[in-house]
Design a protein around this motif. Structure first.
Motif, mmCIF file in Angstrom:
data_model
loop_
_atom_site.group_PDB
_atom_site.id
_atom_site.type_symbol
_atom_site.label_atom_id
_atom_site.label_comp_id
_atom_site.label_asym_id
_atom_site.label_seq_id
_atom_site.Cartn_x
_atom_site.Cartn_y
_atom_site.Cartn_z
ATOM 1 N N SER A 26 0.861 -1.170 0.000
ATOM 2 C CA SER A 26 0.000 0.000 0.000
ATOM 3 C C SER A 26 0.905 1.230 0.000
ATOM 4 O O SER A 26 2.120 1.114 -0.166
ATOM 5 C CB SER A 26 -0.923 0.008 1.225
ATOM 6 O OG SER A 26 -1.841 1.095 1.120
ATOM 7 N N PRO A 34 -4.625 3.548 1.976
ATOM 8 C CA PRO A 34 -5.505 2.687 1.181
ATOM 9 C C PRO A 34 -5.278 1.212 1.527
ATOM 10 O O PRO A 34 -4.230 0.845 2.062
ATOM 11 C CB PRO A 34 -5.077 2.977 -0.251
ATOM 12 C CG PRO A 34 -4.383 4.299 -0.209
ATOM 13 C CD PRO A 34 -3.750 4.357 1.148
ATOM 14 N N ILE A 47 -3.457 2.128 -6.922
ATOM 15 C CA ILE A 47 -4.418 2.450 -5.880
ATOM 16 C C ILE A 47 -5.023 3.810 -6.196
ATOM 17 O O ILE A 47 -4.343 4.701 -6.713
ATOM 18 C CB ILE A 47 -3.782 2.452 -4.470
ATOM 19 C CG1 ILE A 47 -2.607 3.429 -4.388
ATOM 20 C CG2 ILE A 47 -3.340 1.061 -4.074
ATOM 21 C CD1 ILE A 47 -2.093 3.650 -2.993
#
Length: 61
Positions: A26, A34, A47
């Motif tokens: 992430s 996220p 993302i």
């Protein structure tokens, strides 16, 4: 060893897996992170970001 790196774009960030194995990763973002995503060896995962979010760095979950 650095396993992931993050490249910011407007509205999303690409996380690059520089390893030869699958990782979950992430990005550190202002106020929240996220969900982790799975990225295959040498692959790129994306993302979504809210307007104005700044990802500081990618990390392995």
């Amino acid at each position: 060893m650095r396993q992931a790196r993050c490249l910011r774009r407007d509205g999303w960030a690409d996380i690059h897996n520089v390893c030869n194995y699958t990782i979950s990763a992430s990005a550190e973002v202002d106020g929240f992170d996220p969900s982790c995503i799975q990225i295959g060896p040498g692959g790129v995962g994306r993302i979504g970001l809210d307007l104005g979010d700044v990802p500081y760095y990618a990390y392995v979950c």
